[in-house]
Scaffold this motif. Structure first.
Motif, PDB file in Angstrom:
ATOM      1  N   SER A   1      65.096  -3.516  28.949  1.00 37.28           N
ATOM      2  CA  SER A   1      65.255  -2.191  28.345  1.00 37.28           C
ATOM      3  C   SER A   1      64.877  -2.151  26.871  1.00 37.28           C
ATOM      4  CB  SER A   1      66.700  -1.699  28.534  1.00 37.28           C
ATOM      5  OG  SER A   1      67.638  -2.606  27.977  1.00 37.28           O
ATOM      6  N   TRP A   2      65.362  -3.093  26.085  1.00 39.70           N
ATOM      7  CA  TRP A   2      65.025  -3.076  24.666  1.00 39.70           C
ATOM      8  C   TRP A   2      63.551  -3.380  24.429  1.00 39.70           C
ATOM      9  CZ3 TRP A   2      67.799  -0.940  21.015  1.00 39.70           C
ATOM     10  CH2 TRP A   2      69.185  -0.831  21.178  1.00 39.70           C
ATOM     11  N   GLY A   3      62.998  -4.297  25.215  1.00 47.56           N
ATOM     12  CA  GLY A   3      61.610  -4.688  24.994  1.00 47.56           C
ATOM     13  C   GLY A   3      60.603  -3.621  25.334  1.00 47.56           C
ATOM     14  N   THR A   4      60.733  -2.985  26.508  1.00 48.89           N
ATOM     15  CA  THR A   4      59.775  -1.935  26.847  1.00 48.89           C
ATOM     16  C   THR A   4      59.998  -0.704  25.986  1.00 48.89           C
ATOM     17  OG1 THR A   4      61.126  -1.003  28.651  1.00 48.89           O
ATOM     18  CG2 THR A   4      59.555  -2.746  29.233  1.00 48.89           C
ATOM     19  N   SER A   5      61.229  -0.493  25.539  1.00 42.36           N
ATOM     20  CA  SER A   5      61.489   0.636  24.646  1.00 42.36           C
ATOM     21  C   SER A   5      60.840   0.407  23.283  1.00 42.36           C
ATOM     22  CB  SER A   5      62.997   0.849  24.491  1.00 42.36           C
ATOM     23  OG  SER A   5      63.570   1.206  25.731  1.00 42.36           O
ATOM     24  N   ARG A   6      60.793  -0.833  22.867  1.00 42.44           N
ATOM     25  CA  ARG A   6      60.087  -1.128  21.629  1.00 42.44           C
ATOM     26  C   ARG A   6      58.584  -0.890  21.805  1.00 42.44           C
ATOM     27  NH1 ARG A   6      59.052  -6.756  18.381  1.00 42.44           N
ATOM     28  NH2 ARG A   6      59.100  -5.909  16.273  1.00 42.44           N
ATOM     29  N   LEU A   7      58.031  -1.316  22.939  1.00 41.39           N
ATOM     30  CA  LEU A   7      56.623  -1.038  23.212  1.00 41.39           C
ATOM     31  C   LEU A   7      56.360   0.463  23.187  1.00 41.39           C
ATOM     32  CD1 LEU A   7      55.882  -3.468  26.200  1.00 41.39           C
ATOM     33  CD2 LEU A   7      55.199  -3.785  23.814  1.00 41.39           C
TER      34      LEU A   7
END
Length: 363
Positions: free
Chosen positions: A84-90
């Motif tokens: 969740s945090w990683g794709t949201s950062r992308l």
């Protein structure tokens, strides 16, 4: 035997590129941990959730929607909490640069809340639109293990997507580490898997778990076959999502409860930048025929404070959480009914009871 895949300060809080930290393995779990009491009379609740699965992997991309910029962030399969945090950062890196004004985020699960918080951290006013809020989201039903499982099909993804995935996994891993503790109900737990899982999903464990250990038959309590043990984080999803929503509101975020039937409904929003974090809802809303539900059913047992480890194997998976012992094991592709089935729940409990009955303490 089931593999893990079938089971299981700046705009983006810039975290330094450093060696990933994995804590020491629990000495209690390294000897002979106690078995789980998998008994029907210890069940406190049963749930079923629909994973938003795409064989070609999650979607993070931008497009125009009339005069609006639309950034998609959905389709995480069984890795929604994990990534969740990683794709949201992308997603925020795609949408926020050069944007001025308010931002809309559609969807209030783990992915939507992480996207909204990253946009707030970057200084943008955010409105969160959702047809359901925690504790009524699909994310609330997730087991909460920080392991990237059941989120793509080998041979169906591109090298470009794999690069996105690795970048997302790296940021999520670091972000969850700085959130460990009672505040977000995140903790490290030693985890046991069949040795075959070590090479699932492109050897991710080797990259993130330098303390990974290997055990031959007779060196562990899980019956026959080689096992591995590694450390990962676990999230008590109810408390985590409640805290995330509270953080969003405390930072001035606005919440609007509503549904969207067509992309035109989104285009009518006052915000020029919209993040689509609707998960399985993108199947109908955007006609993504590659998005399909995968039902996962869980039996939650009374807590056992002495259980300080997790496992997965041929009988399913077990995660210990403060709110109860999570027993799972179903991966039902194409099933849209988010209702726990008594016969399946009974099978899950019986499977874990067999695991406990076959417990063998190492000599």
């Amino acid at each position: 035997m089931l593999t893990r895949r079938t089971l299981l300060a700046s705009a983006t809080l810039a975290l330094p590129a450093c060696t990933v930290i994995s804590p020491r393995l629990s000495t209690a779990s390294a000897t002979c941990p106690p078995p789980v009491r998998a008994e029907a009379n210890r069940v406190i609740r049963t749930v079923a959730g629909l994973r938003p699965y795409r064989p070609a992997g999650f979607v993070v991309r931008a497009e125009q929607l009339g005069t609006k910029r639309l950034v998609h962030n959905y389709g995480h399969g069984g890795a929604g909490i994990t990534l969740s945090w990683g794709t949201s950062r992308l997603a925020t890196n795609l949408g926020l640069p050069g944007h001025a004004g308010a931002v809309a985020v559609v969807g209030a699960g783990a992915v939507g809340l992480a996207t909204a918080r990253l946009a707030q951290e970057a200084g943008y006013p955010v409105t969160l639109y959702a047809k359901a809020l925690p504790p009524e989201t699909t994310s609330n039903i997730a087991g909460g293990q920080i392991v990237p499982a059941s989120h793509f099909t080998e041979g169906m993804v591109t090298p470009e997507w794999r690069a996105q995935y690795r970048t997302a996994m790296d940021y999520s891993w670091r972000r969850f580490q700085i959130m460990v503790g009672d505040g977000y109900s995140i903790r490290w737990v030693p985890t046991w898997l069949p040795a075959s899982a070590e090479h699932d999903d492109g050897d991710w464990m080797a990259a993130y778990n330098p303390a990974l250990a290997r055990f031959a038959s007779g060196q562990h309590p899980f019956g026959d076959g080689a096992m591995i043990r590694f450390d990962t984080m676990y999230v008590e999803t109810g408390r985590y999502l409640e805290r995330m929503l509270a953080d969003f509101r405390a930072a001035g975020g606005k919440v609007v409860v509503r549904d969207f039937d067509t992309p035109a409904d989104l285009a009518a929003l006052p915000d020029a930048l919209i993040f689509n974090c609707t998960g399985l809802g993108s199947h109908e809303l955007f006609g993504d025929a590659g998005l399909t539900p995968v039902r996962g059913q869980l039996a939650i047992l009374l807590p056992q404070p002495e259980i300080d480890y997790a496992y997965a194997g041929r009988e399913g998976y077990m995660f210990p959480r403060p709110d109860g012992i999570v027993l799972g094991g179903t991966f039902e592709r194409g099933v849209w009914d988010a209702t726990a089935q008594p016969a399946d729940i009974a099978d899950i409990i019986a499977g874990h009871a067999r695991t406990a009955a076959g417990w063998r303490c190492p000599a």
